[in-house]
Scaffold this motif. Structure first.
Motif, PDB file in Angstrom:
ATOM      1  N   THR A   1      25.525 -31.779  -3.418  1.00  0.00           N
ATOM      2  CA  THR A   1      24.997 -30.423  -3.121  1.00  0.00           C
ATOM      3  C   THR A   1      23.464 -30.422  -2.844  1.00  0.00           C
ATOM      4  N   VAL A   2      23.017 -30.166  -1.731  1.00  0.00           N
ATOM      5  CA  VAL A   2      21.401 -30.583  -1.398  1.00  0.00           C
ATOM      6  C   VAL A   2      20.946 -29.207  -0.814  1.00  0.00           C
ATOM      7  N   LYS A   3      19.736 -28.950  -1.290  1.00  0.00           N
ATOM      8  CA  LYS A   3      18.973 -27.684  -0.521  1.00  0.00           C
ATOM      9  C   LYS A   3      17.932 -28.321   0.526  1.00  0.00           C
ATOM     10  N   VAL A   4      18.086 -27.935   1.633  1.00  0.00           N
ATOM     11  CA  VAL A   4      17.301 -28.456   2.963  1.00  0.00           C
ATOM     12  C   VAL A   4      15.815 -28.244   2.749  1.00  0.00           C
ATOM     13  N   THR A   5      14.843 -29.152   3.011  1.00  0.00           N
ATOM     14  CA  THR A   5      13.610 -28.855   2.863  1.00  0.00           C
ATOM     15  C   THR A   5      12.890 -29.155   4.386  1.00  0.00           C
ATOM     16  N   LYS A   6      13.517 -29.633   5.160  1.00  0.00           N
ATOM     17  CA  LYS A   6      12.988 -29.995   6.538  1.00  0.00           C
ATOM     18  C   LYS A   6      13.917 -29.597   7.776  1.00  0.00           C
ATOM     19  N   LEU A   7      13.319 -28.953   8.733  1.00  0.00           N
ATOM     20  CA  LEU A   7      14.327 -28.747   9.810  1.00  0.00           C
ATOM     21  C   LEU A   7      14.485 -30.084  10.473  1.00  0.00           C
ATOM     22  N   PHE A   8      15.734 -30.173  11.347  1.00  0.00           N
ATOM     23  CA  PHE A   8      16.167 -31.514  11.742  1.00  0.00           C
ATOM     24  C   PHE A   8      14.932 -31.999  12.699  1.00  0.00           C
ATOM     25  N   GLY A   9      14.237 -31.451  13.527  1.00  0.00           N
ATOM     26  CA  GLY A   9      13.243 -31.838  14.165  1.00  0.00           C
ATOM     27  C   GLY A   9      12.215 -32.484  13.581  1.00  0.00           C
ATOM     28  N   GLU A  10      12.004 -32.190  12.390  1.00  0.00           N
ATOM     29  CA  GLU A  10      10.955 -32.838  11.397  1.00  0.00           C
ATOM     30  C   GLU A  10      11.604 -33.617  10.542  1.00  0.00           C
TER      31      GLU A  10
ATOM     32  N   SER B   1      25.939 -27.705  13.550  1.00  0.00           N
ATOM     33  CA  SER B   1      24.935 -28.886  14.041  1.00  0.00           C
ATOM     34  C   SER B   1      23.763 -28.897  13.426  1.00  0.00           C
ATOM     35  N   PRO B   2      23.093 -30.193  12.835  1.00  0.00           N
ATOM     36  CA  PRO B   2      22.165 -30.116  12.116  1.00  0.00           C
ATOM     37  C   PRO B   2      21.138 -29.550  12.943  1.00  0.00           C
ATOM     38  N   GLU B   3      20.885 -29.312  13.955  1.00  0.00           N
ATOM     39  CA  GLU B   3      19.698 -28.574  14.446  1.00  0.00           C
ATOM     40  C   GLU B   3      19.809 -27.113  14.215  1.00  0.00           C
ATOM     41  N   ASP B   4      20.776 -26.624  13.857  1.00  0.00           N
ATOM     42  CA  ASP B   4      21.005 -25.269  13.561  1.00  0.00           C
ATOM     43  C   ASP B   4      20.736 -24.989  12.074  1.00  0.00           C
ATOM     44  N   VAL B   5      20.634 -25.798  11.150  1.00  0.00           N
ATOM     45  CA  VAL B   5      20.356 -25.445   9.925  1.00  0.00           C
ATOM     46  C   VAL B   5      18.751 -25.142   9.610  1.00  0.00           C
ATOM     47  N   GLN B   6      18.788 -24.030   8.675  1.00  0.00           N
ATOM     48  CA  GLN B   6      17.316 -23.689   8.321  1.00  0.00           C
ATOM     49  C   GLN B   6      16.909 -24.168   6.879  1.00  0.00           C
ATOM     50  N   ILE B   7      15.430 -24.209   6.635  1.00  0.00           N
ATOM     51  CA  ILE B   7      14.938 -24.701   5.466  1.00  0.00           C
ATOM     52  C   ILE B   7      15.274 -23.953   4.394  1.00  0.00           C
ATOM     53  N   GLY B   8      15.882 -24.150   3.404  1.00  0.00           N
ATOM     54  CA  GLY B   8      16.438 -23.516   2.168  1.00  0.00           C
ATOM     55  C   GLY B   8      17.979 -23.189   2.289  1.00  0.00           C
ATOM     56  N   GLU B   9      18.562 -23.646   3.255  1.00  0.00           N
ATOM     57  CA  GLU B   9      19.972 -23.615   3.344  1.00  0.00           C
ATOM     58  C   GLU B   9      20.449 -24.532   2.378  1.00  0.00           C
TER      59      GLU B   9
ATOM     60  N   LEU C   1      20.259 -33.837   6.923  1.00  0.00           N
ATOM     61  CA  LEU C   1      18.896 -33.583   6.779  1.00  0.00           C
ATOM     62  C   LEU C   1      18.176 -33.893   5.450  1.00  0.00           C
ATOM     63  N   ASP C   2      16.761 -33.838   5.736  1.00  0.00           N
ATOM     64  CA  ASP C   2      16.134 -34.167   4.404  1.00  0.00           C
ATOM     65  C   ASP C   2      16.234 -33.090   3.407  1.00  0.00           C
ATOM     66  N   GLY C   3      16.320 -33.221   2.182  1.00  0.00           N
ATOM     67  CA  GLY C   3      16.503 -32.438   1.158  1.00  0.00           C
ATOM     68  C   GLY C   3      16.358 -32.991  -0.338  1.00  0.00           C
ATOM     69  N   VAL C   4      16.603 -31.952  -1.365  1.00  0.00           N
ATOM     70  CA  VAL C   4      16.571 -32.132  -2.774  1.00  0.00           C
ATOM     71  C   VAL C   4      17.776 -31.885  -3.332  1.00  0.00           C
ATOM     72  N   VAL C   5      18.582 -32.729  -3.828  1.00  0.00           N
ATOM     73  CA  VAL C   5      19.922 -32.737  -4.543  1.00  0.00           C
ATOM     74  C   VAL C   5      19.781 -31.583  -5.538  1.00  0.00           C
ATOM     75  N   ILE C   6      20.567 -30.714  -5.652  1.00  0.00           N
ATOM     76  CA  ILE C   6      20.801 -29.593  -6.689  1.00  0.00           C
ATOM     77  C   ILE C   6      21.922 -29.977  -7.705  1.00  0.00           C
ATOM     78  N   GLU C   7      23.040 -30.482  -7.091  1.00  0.00           N
ATOM     79  CA  GLU C   7      24.104 -30.664  -7.750  1.00  0.00           C
ATOM     80  C   GLU C   7      25.054 -32.232  -7.630  1.00  0.00           C
ATOM     81  N   GLY C   8      25.331 -32.836  -8.477  1.00  0.00           N
ATOM     82  CA  GLY C   8      26.085 -33.992  -8.054  1.00  0.00           C
ATOM     83  C   GLY C   8      25.434 -35.145  -8.115  1.00  0.00           C
ATOM     84  N   SER C   9      26.031 -36.551  -8.383  1.00  0.00           N
ATOM     85  CA  SER C   9      25.351 -37.494  -8.404  1.00  0.00           C
ATOM     86  C   SER C   9      26.304 -38.541  -7.588  1.00  0.00           C
TER      87      SER C   9
END
Length: 714
Positions: free
Chosen positions: A286-295, A223-231, A243-251
């Protein structure tokens, strides 16, 4: 002082079984009186009860709220948001409809037998009373329970009183038939309201259901609510970005229309930011999460839209107060109608005037207004969000109708906020390519946006081994030797300091002058480009009846006035600090008429004081910007000024539909009240004026969802 220190928190409940607007009003008013509750709002469209509660009393408030809802409306269950939801709710609702259809069918058959079969006396009465209880027994039961709880004036009481009254004056067929018609109307009204809710929910169907979290070489669905920053999460083609994040691989190409209203997909690649609510179209990301779902962006947008009803428009508040006094007044008039004329008019029969009073009662229910108006505003807010415009409350949507002054920030609002080389002028046989090359070499060590724009325009790599004798002249520019030639690059003061005669440019923008070996070589013009739709936006605002457009900027007078003239803006105030912008808004506030509104449109980052001071603050390009979402009343999620026009047009359309419903409902009711009082209208017409008008008003309210803002005229 102690009250000011109490920490307030927000608590939300889902009201399962809420199908009546009057019930929503009762719950809203009932829960307001609970100790520890500062404010209470029921959103009829989303079946949500929102409370502002003192933190230390939270547990008690939760318990008492559930008890209060159960006491006021036994068929409604208040569940805390996050509690287990009944997934079979739609199925249950369908089963309820099926049961109701069977009951109505049996009631209709028994009524037909009573009317056409040769039965009289007690048998006829028993047949009709059985039919009546089958069709409307639940309505009578609810009315009795409400009377016991001290809640007299509602639709169930009115309908029970009217139909039982019909039996009292021996109008058995009409008593049953009216209840039958009423229940059929309620069935269709409920279906229309549910359809409306689904239409609104569909507009905001951006909540992601899951996230593929990368755990080593495997993917775990969470569930998106259970994913932590940095995952690390993986987004496959066709999936929503959870979730909000930064793309680290792929286009991939991503569809942003659910959040921005833009139909053209964007491309993202490694290093790019990606926001929740977007739809991945064709590539694996492939994305690195930068914000919790609530934010996250999607969470904030959903929260804003779903809770926009807590800020009610004046029209909604008026209707709420109107409904509170309207029904009791009509009941008193009905009583007077039943008993006064027979006592004053010779030959008048009590049974005739009681029947007229009963017709009067059926007509009096204000459902059409209470249901359709909140749905109209909520639909307008939903339609706006689909177009990339977040409206924080129906009060702001309604306020847009009275806007007569639109005030703009310049950079990032009317202009792109990105500096770029717009002209190169060469003199003394120096080529434009050499001018750009010398400027790029001179600005190699500068981090200023002007320097960056020159290096970006040059495109080629700078060979630093060719640079010697680099000297930065503070307030003037740069002196440097490039490949044996002495280069001066800077402002006009630099040229004068070295006694170099130069040409003054006619262009507007930041000018970088260049001299090679103490001879003027040319200049580069660097400008902040005006947005493509800015000019058309100003013209369209004029067509919408805006009295004055104003631009407030911290830029120099020459640049500000040039852009103002280019766009056709009425007033330009340049070289302003943030506090000066507030002063200009206050001057405008003194000029305008009491009902007129001022809109300020800024980028939401450095314009917080002005956004707060204006009647309506609009943040431009606020998608993903916490500062913009917090500061503004309306957030335009793209960088297009034309969305301001769309927002005003949508507000006007919403208001027109709301007022159509108000005038239609009150007009029809007024006509039927008069017809009922004079004995012309029967209960059949009375039920139509209640249920039929409500149904038509709800369907009319939903037209706002289909509104496409007209394109900004060129």
């Amino acid at each position: 002082m102690e009250a000011l220190q109490k920490k307030m928190i927000k608590k939300e409940f889902t009201l399962e079984g809420l199908d009546c607007a009057n019930c929503a009003l009762k719950i809203e008013n009932g829960v307001k009186d609970i100790s520890g509750v500062r404010s209470s709002t029921v959103n009829f469209a989303t079946k949500t009860l929102s409370l502002e509660v003192e933190e230390q009393q939270l547990e008690n408030v939760i318990t008492v709220t559930k008890e209060t809802v159960k006491r006021l409306e036994p068929h409604i269950h208040a569940k805390e948001k996050g509690e287990h939801e009944h997934h079979s709710h739609d199925h249950d609702h369908g089963s309820f409809n099926q049961t109701m259809v069977i009951r109505l069918g049996i009631g209709a058959i028994l009524t037909a037998i009573g009317i056409f079969a040769p039965v009289t006396g007690m048998i006829e009465f028993e047949l009709f009373i059985i039919a009546y209880l089958v069709v409307g027994g639940d309505i009578v039961l609810r009315a009795v329970k409400n009377i016991i709880r001290g809640q007299v004036f509602d639709e169930h009481f009115l309908m029970a009183l009217a139909t039982i009254g019909a039996f009292a004056v021996k109008q058995y067929p009409e008593g049953v038939a009216v209840m039958l018609f009423y229940q059929v109307g309620e069935l269709f009204q409920g279906m229309a309201v549910n359809r409306s809710r689904k239409s609104i929910s569909k507009l905001m169907n951006i909540r992601p259901e899951f996230a593929n979290v990368k755990m080593g070489k495997t993917l775990l669905k969470k569930s998106p609510e259970d994913v932590q920053i940095g995952e690390i999460i993986v987004i496959k083609p066709g999936e929503k970005v959870p979730l909000d994040g930064v793309v680290i691989e792929g286009s991939s190409m991503i569809d942003t229309s659910a959040l921005t209203g833009e139909s053209v997909p964007r491309q993202v690649k490694a290093g790019d930011e990606i926001l929740s609510g977007f739809m991945n179209q064709n590539g694996l990301l492939t994305v690195k999460v930068t914000k919790l779902f609530g934010e996250s962006t999607v969470s904030k947008i959903l929260d804003l839209v779903e809770n926009a009803s807590s800020r009610k428009a004046p029209t909604e508040n008026f209707i709420t107060k109107f409904a509170r006094y309207y029904t009791p007044v009509v009941v008193i008039v009905a009583l007077a109608l039943a008993f006064i004329p027979p006592m004053l008019i010779s030959g008048a029969h009590f049974s005739d005037w009681i029947y007229r009073a009963l017709v009067f009662l059926v007509i009096s229910c204000p459902c059409a207004l209470v249901v359709s108006i909140p749905l109209g505003f909520f639909g307008g807010i939903g339609a706006a969000s689909k177009s990339g415009i977040l409206v924080k409350g129906s009060n702001y949507l309604e306020a847009l109708n009275d806007v007569k002054y639109v005030v703009f920030d310049k950079t990032g609002t009317l202009t792109k906020g990105v500096f770029q080389v717009t002209k190169i002028y060469s003199a003394n046989n120096v080529s434009e390519e050499d001018i750009l090359k010398y400027a790029a070499y001179a600005e190699t060590h500068s981090n200023h946006p002007i320097a960056e724009s020159i290096r970006k325009a040059y495109k080629e790599a700078v060979m630093e081994q060719l640079i010697t004798n680099y000297e930065e002249l503070s307030g003037f520019g740069v002196k440097v030797t490039v490949d044996g030639k002495e280069i001066l690059a800077g402002n006009r003061k630099l040229m004068k300091q070295h006694n170099i005669s130069f040409s003054e440019p006619a262009e507007i923008g930041t000018i970088v002058y260049l001299a090679v070996d103490n001879e003027f070589a040319g200049y580069i013009v660097i400008s902040d480009e005006v947005k493509e739709d800015a000019g058309n936006t100003i013209r369209s605002l004029k067509k919408l009846g805006i009295k004055k457009t104003v631009m407030l900027t911290g830029d120099v007078q020459k640049v500000g006035k040039a852009i103002g003239q280019k766009l056709g803006i009425d007033e330009v105030h340049a070289e302003l600090l943030p506090q000066n912008k507030v002063e200009e808004i206050e001057k405008l506030d003194q000029q305008k008429l009491p009902k007129e509104k001022i809109v300020f449109v800024g980028d939401g980052l450095n314009d917080t004081p002005v956004l707060a001071r204006a009647d309506v603050g609009m943040a431009m390009g606020g998608l993903g910007s916490d500062a913009a979402i917090e500061a503004a009343d309306i957030v335009i999620m793209t960088d297009e000024p034309s969305k301001i026009v769309d927002a005003i047009q949508l507000a006007k359309r919403t208001r027109n539909i709301v007022w159509q419903n108000i005038l239609f409902a009150l007009g029809i009711k007024a006509v039927f009240l008069l017809l009922g009082a004079f004995g012309i209208a029967t209960m059949w017409e009375a039920v139509f004026s209640d249920v039929g008008v409500t149904l038509l008003a709800v369907l009319n309210a939903m037209r706002v969802l289909r509104v496409k803002p007209s394109p900004v005229s060129a």
